[in-house]
Design a protein around this motif. Structure first.
Motif, PDB file in Angstrom:
ATOM      1  N   UNK A 242       0.840  -1.206   0.000  1.00  0.00           N
ATOM      2  CA  UNK A 242       0.000   0.000   0.000  1.00  0.00           C
ATOM      3  C   UNK A 242       0.875   1.256   0.000  1.00  0.00           C
ATOM      4  N   UNK A 243       1.935   1.212   0.783  1.00  0.00           N
ATOM      5  CA  UNK A 243       2.805   2.395   0.878  1.00  0.00           C
ATOM      6  C   UNK A 243       3.572   2.615  -0.420  1.00  0.00           C
ATOM      7  N   UNK A 244       4.073   1.513  -1.001  1.00  0.00           N
ATOM      8  CA  UNK A 244       4.815   1.640  -2.265  1.00  0.00           C
ATOM      9  C   UNK A 244       3.894   2.159  -3.359  1.00  0.00           C
ATOM     10  N   UNK A 245       2.672   1.608  -3.400  1.00  0.00           N
ATOM     11  CA  UNK A 245       1.707   2.044  -4.423  1.00  0.00           C
ATOM     12  C   UNK A 245       1.476   3.546  -4.285  1.00  0.00           C
ATOM     13  N   UNK A 246       1.258   3.986  -3.067  1.00  0.00           N
ATOM     14  CA  UNK A 246       1.000   5.413  -2.859  1.00  0.00           C
ATOM     15  C   UNK A 246       2.183   6.256  -3.331  1.00  0.00           C
ATOM     16  N   UNK A 247       3.394   5.784  -2.996  1.00  0.00           N
ATOM     17  CA  UNK A 247       4.586   6.535  -3.407  1.00  0.00           C
ATOM     18  C   UNK A 247       4.689   6.626  -4.929  1.00  0.00           C
ATOM     19  N   UNK A 248       4.168   5.618  -5.624  1.00  0.00           N
ATOM     20  CA  UNK A 248       4.228   5.612  -7.102  1.00  0.00           C
ATOM     21  C   UNK A 248       3.021   6.309  -7.734  1.00  0.00           C
ATOM     22  N   UNK A 249       2.097   6.754  -6.897  1.00  0.00           N
ATOM     23  CA  UNK A 249       0.900   7.439  -7.413  1.00  0.00           C
ATOM     24  C   UNK A 249      -0.212   6.485  -7.803  1.00  0.00           C
ATOM     25  N   UNK A 250      -0.026   5.190  -7.503  1.00  0.00           N
ATOM     26  CA  UNK A 250      -1.062   4.194  -7.827  1.00  0.00           C
ATOM     27  C   UNK A 250      -2.026   4.117  -6.647  1.00  0.00           C
ATOM     28  N   UNK A 251      -3.320   4.137  -6.945  1.00  0.00           N
ATOM     29  CA  UNK A 251      -4.319   4.024  -5.881  1.00  0.00           C
ATOM     30  C   UNK A 251      -4.426   2.575  -5.432  1.00  0.00           C
ATOM     31  N   UNK A 252      -4.627   2.384  -4.136  1.00  0.00           N
ATOM     32  CA  UNK A 252      -4.750   1.016  -3.643  1.00  0.00           C
ATOM     33  C   UNK A 252      -5.773   0.961  -2.517  1.00  0.00           C
ATOM     34  N   UNK A 253      -6.252  -0.231  -2.264  1.00  0.00           N
ATOM     35  CA  UNK A 253      -7.135  -0.440  -1.111  1.00  0.00           C
ATOM     36  C   UNK A 253      -6.951  -1.868  -0.638  1.00  0.00           C
ATOM     37  N   UNK A 254      -6.794  -2.034   0.652  1.00  0.00           N
ATOM     38  CA  UNK A 254      -6.778  -3.388   1.212  1.00  0.00           C
ATOM     39  C   UNK A 254      -8.230  -3.785   1.428  1.00  0.00           C
ATOM     40  N   UNK A 255      -8.624  -4.970   1.068  1.00  0.00           N
ATOM     41  CA  UNK A 255     -10.021  -5.364   1.311  1.00  0.00           C
ATOM     42  C   UNK A 255     -10.169  -6.853   1.590  1.00  0.00           C
ATOM     43  N   UNK A 256     -11.252  -7.139   2.301  1.00  0.00           N
ATOM     44  CA  UNK A 256     -11.534  -8.512   2.720  1.00  0.00           C
ATOM     45  C   UNK A 256     -12.958  -8.972   2.420  1.00  0.00           C
ATOM     46  N   UNK A 257     -13.833  -8.021   2.048  1.00  0.00           N
ATOM     47  CA  UNK A 257     -15.263  -8.345   1.906  1.00  0.00           C
ATOM     48  C   UNK A 257     -15.563  -9.597   1.074  1.00  0.00           C
ATOM     49  N   UNK A 258     -14.836  -9.849  -0.028  1.00  0.00           N
ATOM     50  CA  UNK A 258     -15.211 -11.024  -0.830  1.00  0.00           C
ATOM     51  C   UNK A 258     -15.077 -12.343  -0.071  1.00  0.00           C
ATOM     52  N   UNK A 259     -14.363 -12.348   1.039  1.00  0.00           N
ATOM     53  CA  UNK A 259     -14.144 -13.607   1.746  1.00  0.00           C
ATOM     54  C   UNK A 259     -15.054 -13.728   2.948  1.00  0.00           C
ATOM     55  N   UNK A 260     -16.346 -13.634   2.703  1.00  0.00           N
ATOM     56  CA  UNK A 260     -17.290 -13.606   3.815  1.00  0.00           C
ATOM     57  C   UNK A 260     -17.615 -14.993   4.350  1.00  0.00           C
ATOM     58  N   UNK A 261     -17.139 -16.039   3.690  1.00  0.00           N
ATOM     59  CA  UNK A 261     -17.416 -17.403   4.170  1.00  0.00           C
ATOM     60  C   UNK A 261     -16.314 -18.331   3.664  1.00  0.00           C
ATOM     61  N   UNK A 262     -16.153 -19.499   4.290  1.00  0.00           N
ATOM     62  CA  UNK A 262     -15.164 -20.460   3.777  1.00  0.00           C
ATOM     63  C   UNK A 262     -15.465 -20.835   2.330  1.00  0.00           C
ATOM     64  N   UNK A 263     -16.763 -20.877   1.978  1.00  0.00           N
ATOM     65  CA  UNK A 263     -17.119 -21.233   0.595  1.00  0.00           C
ATOM     66  C   UNK A 263     -16.630 -20.157  -0.372  1.00  0.00           C
TER      67      UNK A 263
END
Ligand SMILES: Cc1cc2nc3c(=O)[nH]c(=O)nc-3n(C[C@H](O)[C@H](O)[C@H](O)COP(=O)(O)O)c2cc1C
Length: 257
Positions: A177-198
């Motif tokens: 995330x920090x490297x992306x920001x330094x390069x001007x690339x937008x980033x986001x950490x996310x977890x929502x897609x993993x709402x279940x083991x399935x």
């Protein structure tokens, strides 16, 4: 005198740059799609390289990074994110009281909280997932040699191993995330897609990740920002989050030798 002012000019320059990057990184969800404006391979590789520099026990480097540009896979991961978002925020799973206190309470203004809840409830805020290059961060579910660590914490070797492996993966994610920001690339950490083991198993299948030997920790999106995001949620200061010698003893009591 600030700590920066106490440094030699060259060290000061680096320290101030690091602080600038840390302070100004924000989750970027308003982005160009990969098809509109692709993030070049060498930029992605530099960001992944930053992830590879993260620390890990005995330099075990338990992570693997799957870089997804394939549109169908991005859509599938994005859909799973939206499903969870709609379920949580659009399906009455969270009451207004909960939304306005622990979820979006930091926004304070009811209008801002309302807009955010609607954006989440319709799944609209998750559009960025399919637009972005998605780095799927996974790691081995256990660490070799974990049994040697169990004297440190009274939990099983497997629990400790997975806790440590996950910690490493998160450190790698933050580096990215920090490297992306330094390069001007937008980033986001996310977890929502993993709402279940399935859901996790589905994403693992799409990305050829052996599951459950490997655990998916989460995702980092990479995309060019539509516009800069200057303001984000405020963070607590050390005065609120740091304690001297034991929890509850104010940081103000810190004594220098
Ligand atoms: C472990 C973790 C899980 C997160 N999950 C999501 C997510 O599923 N979707 C999303 O849009 N943002 C997610 N975020 C991003 C946070 O919402 C964001 O970092 C936080 O609101 C602070 O904003 P900032 O990153 O702009 O400073 C997650 C962040 C972390 C660290």
């Amino acid at each position: 005198m600030s700590v920066f002012e106490q440094l030699e000019p060259e060290k000061r320059k680096y320290a101030e740059t690091v602080w600038h990057i840390i302070k100004n990184r924000r989750a970027m969800r308003w982005v160009y799609s990969y098809e509109e404006k692709p993030v070049p391979k060498d930029f992605i590789e530099q960001i992944i390289d930053a992830g590879c520099q993260a620390p890990s026990p005995e330099n075990y480097q338990p992570w693997e990074f799957v870089v997804v540009t394939d549109l169908e896979t991005r859509k599938a991961i994005g859909r799973l994110g939206k499903i969870f978002c709609k379920y949580m925020f659009g399906g009455g799973q969270i009451t207004w009281k909960e939304v306005s206190t622990w979820r979006f309470g930091y926004m304070k203004k009811p209008s801002a909280i309302g807009i955010s809840t609607v954006l989440m409830g319709t799944g609209w805020l998750m559009e960025y997932i399919e637009k972005s290059v998605i780095v799927v961060i996974c790691c081995r579910s256990g660490l070799v040699g974990a049994k040697h660590f169990t004297h440190v914490v009274p939990i099983t070797a497997q629990q400790l191993a997975s806790r440590m492996a996950q910690g490493c993966a998160f450190m790698a994610a933050q580096n990215m995330l920090l490297m992306a920001h330094a390069l001007g690339v937008g980033s986001c950490y996310f977890n929502f897609p993993m709402s279940s083991p399935a859901a996790e198993a589905k994403i693992a299948e799409l990305c050829n990740i052996p599951y459950p030997e490997f655990t998916i920790i989460g995702f980092v999106s990479l995309a060019w920002p539509l516009f800069p995001r200057t303001r984000g949620p405020d963070r607590s200061s050390p005065a609120k989050k740091a304690w001297y010698n034991f929890l509850g003893n104010s940081w103000e009591n810190f004594k220098e030798e």
